[in-house]
Design an enzyme around this catalytic site. Structure first.
Site, PDB file in Angstrom:
ATOM      1  N   TRP A  25       0.809  -1.217   0.000  1.00  0.00           N
ATOM      2  CA  TRP A  25       0.000   0.000   0.000  1.00  0.00           C
ATOM      3  C   TRP A  25       0.841   1.265   0.000  1.00  0.00           C
ATOM      4  O   TRP A  25       0.524   2.240  -0.684  1.00  0.00           O
ATOM      5  CB  TRP A  25      -0.990  -0.034   1.161  1.00  0.00           C
ATOM      6  CG  TRP A  25      -1.964  -1.143   0.973  1.00  0.00           C
ATOM      7  CD1 TRP A  25      -2.061  -2.293   1.697  1.00  0.00           C
ATOM      8  CD2 TRP A  25      -2.943  -1.244  -0.070  1.00  0.00           C
ATOM      9  NE1 TRP A  25      -3.040  -3.107   1.174  1.00  0.00           N
ATOM     10  CE2 TRP A  25      -3.601  -2.488   0.098  1.00  0.00           C
ATOM     11  CE3 TRP A  25      -3.332  -0.415  -1.115  1.00  0.00           C
ATOM     12  CZ2 TRP A  25      -4.623  -2.912  -0.756  1.00  0.00           C
ATOM     13  CZ3 TRP A  25      -4.353  -0.835  -1.964  1.00  0.00           C
ATOM     14  CH2 TRP A  25      -4.979  -2.071  -1.777  1.00  0.00           C
ATOM     15  N   ASP A  66      -1.024   6.625   6.937  1.00  0.00           N
ATOM     16  CA  ASP A  66      -2.152   5.772   6.572  1.00  0.00           C
ATOM     17  C   ASP A  66      -2.361   4.796   7.726  1.00  0.00           C
ATOM     18  O   ASP A  66      -1.556   3.893   7.944  1.00  0.00           O
ATOM     19  CB  ASP A  66      -1.829   5.029   5.276  1.00  0.00           C
ATOM     20  CG  ASP A  66      -2.874   3.976   4.910  1.00  0.00           C
ATOM     21  OD1 ASP A  66      -3.871   3.826   5.633  1.00  0.00           O
ATOM     22  OD2 ASP A  66      -2.672   3.297   3.880  1.00  0.00           O
ATOM     23  N   LYS A  71     -12.119  -1.556   7.756  1.00  0.00           N
ATOM     24  CA  LYS A  71     -11.353  -2.603   8.423  1.00  0.00           C
ATOM     25  C   LYS A  71     -11.643  -2.626   9.926  1.00  0.00           C
ATOM     26  O   LYS A  71     -12.091  -3.627  10.457  1.00  0.00           O
ATOM     27  CB  LYS A  71      -9.861  -2.417   8.156  1.00  0.00           C
ATOM     28  CG  LYS A  71      -9.512  -2.507   6.666  1.00  0.00           C
ATOM     29  CD  LYS A  71      -8.053  -2.270   6.404  1.00  0.00           C
ATOM     30  CE  LYS A  71      -7.754  -2.237   4.911  1.00  0.00           C
ATOM     31  NZ  LYS A  71      -7.963  -3.525   4.242  1.00  0.00           N
TER      32      LYS A  71
END
Length: 373
Positions: free
Chosen positions: A108, A177, A201
């Site tokens: 990511w 993030d 999530k």
């Protein structure tokens, strides 16, 4: 395929992930009517007083849970994490020769860095790695003191690598993030210029991305920045510049209620440590039957990645592991297609009892299959 009883299933999916049963029930009720209005959340106008209250209450809960300082704005935005890959450089880079520093520690952060290259020069802080199994020592970091910001992904869901310490970037704003470990541990927001997290999530369903950004970083967007990614526009309009994902914001608020009722972030942190330790202990004491490639210091508490049958994994054993786990109602344990193996995602809604059930299965599977290794 016969229908499963939701209460007999343990969903170890990496995201969208498990939502607590109590929250699912409240969502069902809210589909029919919110706050006795007779109008369900699916059809509630984003300009209505009902949604305005939901929007404010949700951001207020976030501010309280994280003790967000007054000089930070909380935005509820579109586009997921991938939208922020673009929004961050479009809002934060500055100067005639804009640059940004990126820690690339997994899938990511690598994608984020590639997207940022469209808008500025990207300096990769770390030496290129053959595999993502940890974070090189600080002596190997190459930070640019003139960078507009330093970006890192605190928890890489694909490879199972997590930062357990906040990088020291001096006076350069730190951007993080936190999509996959948001509200799983306590955070000093004041150490960051910006934190963002997709809700799907740890704190809700897909459709809303939380952005916590320091006020002095707002209002400098590039003229090419799409208006729905412009932090100033979103801040000025309380995240309702256009129609937000009202359902996702509603679910986020309900999950925050659940976290508060469970004991807040301290309770989530305690549970995360307990759940991940259960699985890592099995892996480490399996004499090589299970193998985790991630260095101990950087093992994720959210996404436990491992192989079955040795370092490289045994394909037949891994397929058997997935099949037998599924028969016990343990779903979505297959690792990301790019790395293979297993991945158990232990987000906030996964209970310690559910992690214990997986631990028990891992021990029993090893006992029954170690001779096949």
């Amino acid at each position: 395929m016969a229908a499963r009883n939701p209460e007999s299933v343990i969903n170890f999916a990496p995201g969208p992930a498990k939502i607590p049963a109590e929250v699912r029930k409240r969502v069902q009720d809210g589909i029919h009517s919110i706050n006795g209005s007779g109008v369900g959340i699916l059809e509630t106008s984003h300009r209505s007083s009902q949604y305005t209250a939901i929007n404010k209450e949700t951001t207020d809960k976030l501010r309280t849970l994280l003790n967000v300082p007054a000089n930070y704005k909380i935005l509820l935005m579109h586009g997921g994490g991938s939208g922020q890959f673009s929004a961050i450089p479009l809002n934060l880079v500055k100067g005639d020769n804009p640059t940004a520093d990126y820690f690339v520690t997994g899938t990511w952060s690598n994608k984020a860095a590639k997207e940022a290259e469209k808008y500025c020069k990207v300096n990769k802080v770390l030496p290129k790695m053959d595999s993502y199994t940890g974070v090189p020592h600080q002596s190997e970091w190459k930070l640019n003191p003139e960078a507009s910001y330093v970006y890192y992904c605190e928890n890489e869901t694909v490879h199972g690598v997590e930062f357990h310490d906040v990088p020291d970037t001096g006076k350069v704003p730190l951007v993080c993030d936190m999509s996959s470990n948001f509200l799983s541990h306590e955070v000093d927001v004041s150490r960051y210029g910006l934190i963002y997290a997709g809700a799907q999530k740890n704190v809700g369903c897909a459709g809303v991305t939380i952005v916590i950004v320091r006020e002095d970083l707002i209002g400098h967007a590039d003229s090419k920045c799409p208006i729905i990614l412009d932090y100033k526009q979103m801040a000025d309009m309380d995240s309702v510049y256009n129609t937000p994902c009202t359902v996702a914001v509603y679910v986020l608020g309900l999950v925050l209620d659940w976290i508060i009722a469970q004991g807040g972030i301290k309770a989530m942190n305690k549970n995360s440590a307990a759940k991940s330790s259960m699985l890592y202990n099995v892996i480490d004491q399996s004499n090589g039957f299970y193998y985790c490639p991630v260095k101990d210091k950087f093992r994720s508490r959210m996404n436990v990645t491992f192989r079955v049958g040795g370092v490289e994994g045994d394909k037949k054993l891994e397929e058997k592991f997935i099949e037998e786990a599924s028969l016990r109602g343990m779903l979505s344990l297959k690792g990301h297609r790019s790395v293979g193996g297993m991945r158990a995602s232990l987000y906030n809604a996964i209970t310690t009892e559910e992690a214990k059930q997986l631990q028990t299965f891992m021990l029993e599977f090893m006992k029954s299959n170690v001779h096949e290794q």
